[in-house]
Structure formats: C-alpha cells, structure tokens
Design an enzyme around this catalytic site. Structure first.
Site, PDB file in Angstrom:
ATOM      1  N   SER A  77       1.165  33.221   7.878  1.00  0.00           N
ATOM      2  CA  SER A  77      -0.080  33.060   8.620  1.00  0.00           C
ATOM      3  C   SER A  77      -1.161  33.990   8.055  1.00  0.00           C
ATOM      4  O   SER A  77      -1.425  33.974   6.856  1.00  0.00           O
ATOM      5  CB  SER A  77       0.183  33.318  10.106  1.00  0.00           C
ATOM      6  OG  SER A  77      -0.855  32.831  10.902  1.00  0.00           O
ATOM      7  N   ASP A 222       3.003  26.833  11.295  1.00  0.00           N
ATOM      8  CA  ASP A 222       2.858  28.271  11.035  1.00  0.00           C
ATOM      9  C   ASP A 222       4.181  28.913  10.604  1.00  0.00           C
ATOM     10  O   ASP A 222       5.230  28.689  11.214  1.00  0.00           O
ATOM     11  CB  ASP A 222       2.346  28.957  12.300  1.00  0.00           C
ATOM     12  CG  ASP A 222       1.800  30.338  12.045  1.00  0.00           C
ATOM     13  OD1 ASP A 222       2.573  31.222  11.644  1.00  0.00           O
ATOM     14  OD2 ASP A 222       0.588  30.537  12.247  1.00  0.00           O
TER      15      ASP A 222
END
Length: 368
Positions: A77, A222
C-alpha cells in the site's frame, strides 16, 4: 622427565579487544578518521494511506545519513509507494534524488483534498461534518457505481512522476511489493523488474474505494490484507542481516476500545497487522529454537544472525484514528512528515550504532 600434560593453546583475543586496538591505532597521529559507520539496512515499510507521510519523514531523515546503504525494500500500500518512489529517485540522482521524489509526490498528493472537508484540533485531524457526510454517502455505492470510468488521480500522479521503464531496467535495490490475490487470498510479491503503475495501484487497492486492479488476468486488492509488509524475503533473500521495520499501526493499545469509532479503528489495525505479527512471532520462536544445538539447522542459524530494528509512531495521536488515513491534506501530511523525521533522527542517535552488531528491539518481548 617431560610433563605429560599438554600445554593448552592460548585463548583467542576477545573481539572487543581487537576492535579497541583498531580504534586506538586509528587515533594515533598520522592516521585519517575512519569516517561514519556504514548503515547497511533492509527496509520493511508498512502501509496506512495518508499515514504513509510519517514514513516519508522517516525515509527523509535516513537518506540524509551519508553512510546509508540499502539492499532490499519491502512494502504494501503506501509503504509500497514510498519504496518505489525512493528507488526511482535514487536512480535519477542518488539519495538526494530519492528525497526529492518523496517530497514531490506527497506535496502533490496533499492538494487533492479541499480544506473545507478537514477539521483539526491540536494533533488530532479528522474529517469535518461535510467530509463525513460525503464519505458516508460514497460508502453506499460500489466503486464501479460511483466511478464507472475508473478515474484515479493516484494513477495519473504515479505515471507522471515515476519512469517505470527505467526503474524496471536499472533499479538499484531489491523490491518486494505486496498485493493480495482476491480470489485466493494469497500474497503476491512483485519484484523490481515487474513494477508498474498498475502494480502500485493493486498494492494500494481498497475495494470499497477503488476499482479492483487486474494484472495478467488476476484480480488484486491491497497488499495489507496478506502482508503489511512482507518480512520473509528480506530475511531469506537478502544478504544484509539488519531489517528496519517502519510501522504505522501500534503493536499494543494501552486502553481497550469502547466507542464505536475506537472499535472500528482497532478492527482495521488488527486486520492489517495480523500477518506481520505472525511473521515476526515465527522469527522469534525459530531463533529461540535455533539456540538448541541439536535443532540448529543452517536455516535456523541464519535467523540467529538476523537483527531487527523499529521506528514507529505508536504513541502519536495523529496516527491513532483510522479515519485520518483518508486525509490527504497538505498540513496534515507535513505534520506527519515532521514527526517521522523526528523519530528517525532519535533512532539514528540512539540505536543506529547497533546496526551490524545486534537487534535494537527485543523481538521476543514485542512479538513472541
């Protein structure tokens, strides 16, 4: 008659005495200064949306250290974005280029949220009532419904700033960029020769906000869902035995959550922190097991040589609320940057001398 008892060999000189002798030799007139101690590290960069600006501050301070040498960078991320920005900037102009690339990205990113949607009180930054209303309204729709054209300012910013083709060809570090395969839940680590804007978008894809990212026909979300970040490749694939963890989520909360907002924040922290806790617990247990001679395999012996260090903002109120991970607002990002710099400078002062010698944290106490 000769003494039948053999004379024992002399004991080897202790390592500390040899090191002291070398320094005394350097201090004699006519010898040059040995210069700053090399700071050879692998970096594990945790994700956390806008909170990644804290990591920007940490990296900014580390990159000022002229003796810093990096081998591997692992991130998910926002941690993945910071890792790739650092690598791309380094290709351009060394450590100064890396600092400039990080500053440019976070400076431009901070212009995307209007000030009217933000409310601040001291270190606490939250969405203003209008911002909360907008976020609540947006949560009623899927990304495909709310943004059918998949407009993504982050993609535009990444493609404008990073030369992905050159980075894939000339990357100076080993990169491990984590993304989660949606249909299997497995972690995929993208390496330096695979890096693209889509890889970074996949690593930072929150499915309630962003369109699912497809790479080679596989859907990704993610990387924090499966590794935040991955530690194992830094341990087993890199020669450098020192790993610096830069963490955004607290390892321990001093108080039990009570309000709905506190419970929601802690649920997010636990969801995005389970993997790294399990990995570090494994390393702590394996290293303890390796101290038993019959069990000391080469792989376990490697863990005994591994050293871990940590910089984190566990006590910072600015990192305490899940909601503020969405606040990409320049004053807030700059505040986090300054806090990250201050913590990194304190770590350099207090703990950097231990790099190459031993861990500066008690891994067993924190993770075991």
């Amino acid at each position: 008659m000769a003494d039948p008892t053999p004379t024992p060999p002399p004991e080897p000189e202790p390592a500390w005495r040899r090191a002291l002798a070398r320094w005394q030799d350097w201090l004699r007139p006519g010898h040059a200064s040995p210069g700053p101690q090399k700071l050879r590290l692998n970096l594990a960069l945790q994700g956390g949306g806008a909170h990644g600006a804290y990591t920007w501050g940490v990296l900014d301070a580390l990159l000022e250290h002229e003796a810093l040498e990096l081998e591997g960078l692992s991130g998910s991320s926002a941690g993945a974005v910071n890792a790739v920005l650092l690598a791309d900037g380094w290709v351009r102009a060394g450590r100064a280029g890396a600092r400039a690339a990080l500053a440019q990205f976070w400076g431009e990113l901070g212009q995307h949220l209007p000030a009217s949607l933000v409310r601040s009180k001291g270190e606490t930054v939250r969405l203003a009532p209008a911002g909360r209303l907008l976020a609540h309204w947006a949560a009623q729709f899927t990304p495909a419904q709310l943004n059918p054209s998949d407009l993504n300012p982050l993609r535009d910013l990444l493609e404008r700033q990073i030369d992905f083709e050159r980075l894939r060809r000339d990357c100076p570090f080993k990169l491990y960029i984590g993304a989660t395969q949606v249909n299997t839940g497995r972690l995929r680590l993208f390496r330096e020769h695979e890096i693209s804007a889509e890889v970074l978008l996949a690593s930072a894809c929150l499915p309630k906000i962003h369109h699912t990212v497809h790479i080679d026909g596989e859907p990704y979300w993610d990387g924090g869902y499966s590794a935040n970040p991955a530690i194992a490749p830094l341990v087993y694939d890199c020669a450098t035995p020192d790993v610096l963890l830069v963490l955004l989520n607290p390892l321990r909360r001093s108080q039990t959550p009570r309000s709905l907002a506190e419970i929601e924040t802690r649920l997010v922290e636990l969801g995005f922190g389970t993997h790294i806790m399990n990995e570090m617990r494994h390393f702590a247990q394996a290293a303890r097991h390796a101290r038993t001679p019959p069990s000391a395999t080469p792989a376990l012996q490697r863990l005994l040589q591994q050293r871990f260090h940590l910089i984190g903002g566990e006590e910072l109120d600015s990192l305490a609320h899940s909601e503020s991970k969405l606040i990409v607002h320049t004053p807030f990002l700059q505040h986090l940057h300054q806090q990250g710099r201050a913590h990194a400078q304190a770590w350099l002062h207090d703990s950097a001398a231990l790099v190459g010698l031993r861990s500066s944290i008690d891994v067993e106490a924190l993770f075991g």
